[in-house]
Design a protein around this motif. Structure first.
Motif, PDB file in Angstrom:
ATOM      1  N   HIS A   1      69.812  55.007 -44.539  1.00 13.01           N
ATOM      2  CA  HIS A   1      71.119  54.892 -44.176  1.00 13.01           C
ATOM      3  C   HIS A   1      70.947  54.423 -43.011  1.00 13.01           C
ATOM      4  CE1 HIS A   1      72.893  55.386 -48.212  1.00 13.01           C
ATOM      5  NE2 HIS A   1      72.574  56.784 -47.668  1.00 13.01           N
ATOM      6  N   VAL A   2      71.533  53.303 -42.391  1.00 14.33           N
ATOM      7  CA  VAL A   2      71.358  52.367 -40.818  1.00 14.33           C
ATOM      8  C   VAL A   2      72.697  53.147 -40.307  1.00 14.33           C
ATOM      9  CG1 VAL A   2      71.177  50.783 -39.357  1.00 14.33           C
ATOM     10  CG2 VAL A   2      69.579  51.442 -41.722  1.00 14.33           C
ATOM     11  N   LEU A   3      73.041  53.668 -38.805  1.00 13.44           N
ATOM     12  CA  LEU A   3      74.200  54.103 -38.616  1.00 13.44           C
ATOM     13  C   LEU A   3      74.053  53.542 -37.035  1.00 13.44           C
ATOM     14  CD1 LEU A   3      74.175  57.739 -38.710  1.00 13.44           C
ATOM     15  CD2 LEU A   3      75.778  56.308 -39.822  1.00 13.44           C
ATOM     16  N   ARG A   4      75.036  53.015 -36.648  1.00 10.91           N
ATOM     17  CA  ARG A   4      74.473  51.998 -35.299  1.00 10.91           C
ATOM     18  C   ARG A   4      75.495  52.936 -34.598  1.00 10.91           C
ATOM     19  NH1 ARG A   4      72.896  47.879 -34.655  1.00 10.91           N
ATOM     20  NH2 ARG A   4      72.716  46.112 -36.450  1.00 10.91           N
ATOM     21  N   ALA A   5      75.355  53.187 -32.969  1.00  9.54           N
ATOM     22  CA  ALA A   5      76.239  54.301 -32.106  1.00  9.54           C
ATOM     23  C   ALA A   5      76.099  52.800 -31.226  1.00  9.54           C
ATOM     24  CB  ALA A   5      75.304  55.470 -31.738  1.00  9.54           C
ATOM     25  N   GLY A   6      76.698  52.545 -30.380  1.00  7.30           N
ATOM     26  CA  GLY A   6      76.509  51.456 -29.087  1.00  7.30           C
ATOM     27  C   GLY A   6      75.735  50.357 -29.864  1.00  7.30           C
TER      28      GLY A   6
ATOM     29  N   VAL B   1      68.543  62.485 -38.188  1.00  3.96           N
ATOM     30  CA  VAL B   1      68.726  60.897 -38.228  1.00  3.96           C
ATOM     31  C   VAL B   1      67.833  60.966 -36.810  1.00  3.96           C
ATOM     32  CG1 VAL B   1      70.823  59.778 -36.401  1.00  3.96           C
ATOM     33  CG2 VAL B   1      70.926  61.909 -38.537  1.00  3.96           C
ATOM     34  N   THR B   2      67.404  59.631 -36.836  1.00  4.25           N
ATOM     35  CA  THR B   2      66.135  59.280 -36.201  1.00  4.25           C
ATOM     36  C   THR B   2      66.487  57.895 -35.504  1.00  4.25           C
ATOM     37  OG1 THR B   2      64.167  58.883 -35.028  1.00  4.25           O
ATOM     38  CG2 THR B   2      64.730  58.746 -37.692  1.00  4.25           C
ATOM     39  N   ASP B   3      65.864  57.850 -34.624  1.00  2.54           N
ATOM     40  CA  ASP B   3      66.341  56.923 -33.735  1.00  2.54           C
ATOM     41  C   ASP B   3      64.165  56.413 -33.293  1.00  2.54           C
ATOM     42  OD1 ASP B   3      65.329  57.584 -31.537  1.00  2.54           O
ATOM     43  OD2 ASP B   3      66.608  57.339 -30.495  1.00  2.54           O
ATOM     44  N   ALA B   4      63.020  56.458 -34.387  1.00  3.20           N
ATOM     45  CA  ALA B   4      62.434  56.489 -33.940  1.00  3.20           C
ATOM     46  C   ALA B   4      61.610  57.072 -33.035  1.00  3.20           C
ATOM     47  CB  ALA B   4      61.570  54.931 -34.455  1.00  3.20           C
ATOM     48  N   MET B   5      62.291  57.774 -31.987  1.00  8.69           N
ATOM     49  CA  MET B   5      61.587  58.563 -31.010  1.00  8.69           C
ATOM     50  C   MET B   5      61.915  60.032 -30.869  1.00  8.69           C
ATOM     51  SD  MET B   5      61.328  55.709 -27.788  1.00  8.69           S
ATOM     52  CE  MET B   5      62.856  54.748 -27.981  1.00  8.69           C
TER      53      MET B   5
ATOM     54  N   LEU C   1      74.025  67.953 -35.451  1.00 12.11           N
ATOM     55  CA  LEU C   1      72.622  67.575 -35.648  1.00 12.11           C
ATOM     56  C   LEU C   1      72.214  68.237 -33.842  1.00 12.11           C
ATOM     57  CD1 LEU C   1      72.818  64.477 -36.620  1.00 12.11           C
ATOM     58  CD2 LEU C   1      72.616  66.254 -38.548  1.00 12.11           C
ATOM     59  N   ALA C   2      71.212  69.213 -34.066  1.00 13.51           N
ATOM     60  CA  ALA C   2      70.156  69.782 -32.599  1.00 13.51           C
ATOM     61  C   ALA C   2      69.156  68.641 -32.474  1.00 13.51           C
ATOM     62  CB  ALA C   2      70.356  71.384 -33.207  1.00 13.51           C
ATOM     63  N   GLN C   3      68.588  68.301 -31.152  1.00 16.05           N
ATOM     64  CA  GLN C   3      67.716  67.365 -31.675  1.00 16.05           C
ATOM     65  C   GLN C   3      66.454  68.416 -31.390  1.00 16.05           C
ATOM     66  OE1 GLN C   3      67.679  65.424 -27.389  1.00 16.05           O
ATOM     67  NE2 GLN C   3      65.984  65.136 -27.819  1.00 16.05           N
ATOM     68  N   LEU C   4      65.900  68.308 -32.059  1.00 14.42           N
ATOM     69  CA  LEU C   4      64.324  68.720 -32.552  1.00 14.42           C
ATOM     70  C   LEU C   4      63.537  68.571 -31.179  1.00 14.42           C
ATOM     71  CD1 LEU C   4      63.901  67.669 -36.245  1.00 14.42           C
ATOM     72  CD2 LEU C   4      64.578  69.328 -35.231  1.00 14.42           C
TER      73      LEU C   4
ATOM     74  N   LEU D   1      76.578  60.602 -30.005  1.00 17.00           N
ATOM     75  CA  LEU D   1      75.147  61.520 -28.962  1.00 17.00           C
ATOM     76  C   LEU D   1      75.696  62.215 -27.896  1.00 17.00           C
ATOM     77  CD1 LEU D   1      72.416  58.605 -29.389  1.00 17.00           C
ATOM     78  CD2 LEU D   1      73.044  60.860 -30.796  1.00 17.00           C
ATOM     79  N   GLY D   2      75.405  63.309 -28.275  1.00 14.33           N
ATOM     80  CA  GLY D   2      76.031  63.854 -26.199  1.00 14.33           C
ATOM     81  C   GLY D   2      74.079  64.497 -26.499  1.00 14.33           C
ATOM     82  N   PRO D   3      73.871  65.165 -24.691  1.00 13.00           N
ATOM     83  CA  PRO D   3      72.669  65.604 -24.449  1.00 13.00           C
ATOM     84  C   PRO D   3      71.947  67.133 -25.202  1.00 13.00           C
ATOM     85  CG  PRO D   3      74.795  66.312 -23.384  1.00 13.00           C
ATOM     86  CD  PRO D   3      75.108  65.611 -23.848  1.00 13.00           C
ATOM     87  N   GLY D   4      70.931  66.670 -26.052  1.00  7.99           N
ATOM     88  CA  GLY D   4      70.592  67.576 -26.941  1.00  7.99           C
ATOM     89  C   GLY D   4      70.950  67.616 -28.005  1.00  7.99           C
ATOM     90  N   SER D   5      71.995  67.219 -28.462  1.00 10.75           N
ATOM     91  CA  SER D   5      72.590  67.140 -29.750  1.00 10.75           C
ATOM     92  C   SER D   5      73.363  65.924 -30.162  1.00 10.75           C
ATOM     93  CB  SER D   5      73.720  68.762 -29.431  1.00 10.75           C
ATOM     94  OG  SER D   5      75.239  67.655 -28.974  1.00 10.75           O
ATOM     95  N   ALA D   6      73.491  65.964 -31.486  1.00  6.14           N
ATOM     96  CA  ALA D   6      74.760  64.845 -32.443  1.00  6.14           C
ATOM     97  C   ALA D   6      76.135  65.256 -32.497  1.00  6.14           C
ATOM     98  CB  ALA D   6      73.153  63.255 -33.081  1.00  6.14           C
ATOM     99  N   THR D   7      76.568  64.622 -32.700  1.00  4.20           N
ATOM    100  CA  THR D   7      77.332  64.622 -34.492  1.00  4.20           C
ATOM    101  C   THR D   7      77.676  63.342 -35.165  1.00  4.20           C
ATOM    102  OG1 THR D   7      78.465  65.936 -32.684  1.00  4.20           O
ATOM    103  CG2 THR D   7      79.825  65.351 -34.098  1.00  4.20           C
TER     104      THR D   7
END
Length: 193
Positions: A9-14, A30-34, A93-96, A73-79
């Motif tokens: 699924h594609v999500l948008r954040a801004g 969840v990834t933005d490919a980076m 969600l925690a940033q890997l 998105l937050g610093p080092g995490s996401a919801t």
């Protein structure tokens, strides 16, 4: 090889787009490919989640399928928020780390490539099955018949009616069918005038 991920699924954040997918082990990514963010659905890591862990994954997949999930998105995490689900409002969600994110992206790319390869094979098999069930001569004749006029006089005459075609009787009037001409046909005499 690990089980394939999905559905995707594609999500948008801004202005940014993110790919969200679930793995069979009960994890959501969840990834933005980076960068990659991950959360565990089995341990109920959601904020204020009041549902059994096995239902949590199904609710998240349903919300993603309806387009009712929001990513922040937050610093080092996401919801990942699901405003339509009062029992499971969000997933943390925690940033890997970079190394783990790289291996996760590699697994995702090769998993998607495997899915594409499988779909291409299935599509080729379906096309071959359809092609073998229809003969090329029949297909060519049918496609040409759509554009050519019908050469059968019986079909043309009786095309609009369900009655069988009636044979013309010699001497029968063309203008008033069913009546015979009283005198023999004699051509046109141009010298009488």
């Amino acid at each position: 090889m690990a089980e394939p991920a999905g559905p995707f699924h594609v999500l948008r954040a801004g202005p940014d787009r993110f790919l969200c997918y679930c793995r069979p082990g009960g994890a959501v990514y969840v990834t933005d490919a980076m960068e990659v963010w991950a959360g565990d659905l089995g341990g109920c890591p959601a904020f204020g989640c009041r549902c059994p862990p096995e239902e949590h994954g199904a609710m998240l997949r349903a919300a993603l399928g309806r387009g009712a999930a929001e990513l922040s998105l937050g610093p080092g995490s996401a919801t990942l928020r699901m405003p339509d689900e009062p029992r499971c409002p969000a997933v943390a969600l925690a940033q890997l780390p970079a190394v783990e994110a790289r291996s996760q992206l590699q697994a995702l790319v090769f998993g998607m490539a495997g899915c594409i390869e499988t779909l291409e094979r299935r599509l080729e098999a379906a096309v071959e099955t359809l092609a073998s069930s229809c003969s090329p001569q029949k297909n060519t004749a049918q496609s040409q018949q759509l554009f050519l006029p019908d050469r059968s006089p019986r079909k043309n005459r009786a095309a609009g009616s369900a009655l069988p075609a009636k044979r013309k009787v010699p001497g029968e009037s063309l203008i008033n069918p069913g009546f015979k001409s009283k005198k023999a046909p004699s051509g046109v005499n141009f010298e009488d005038s």
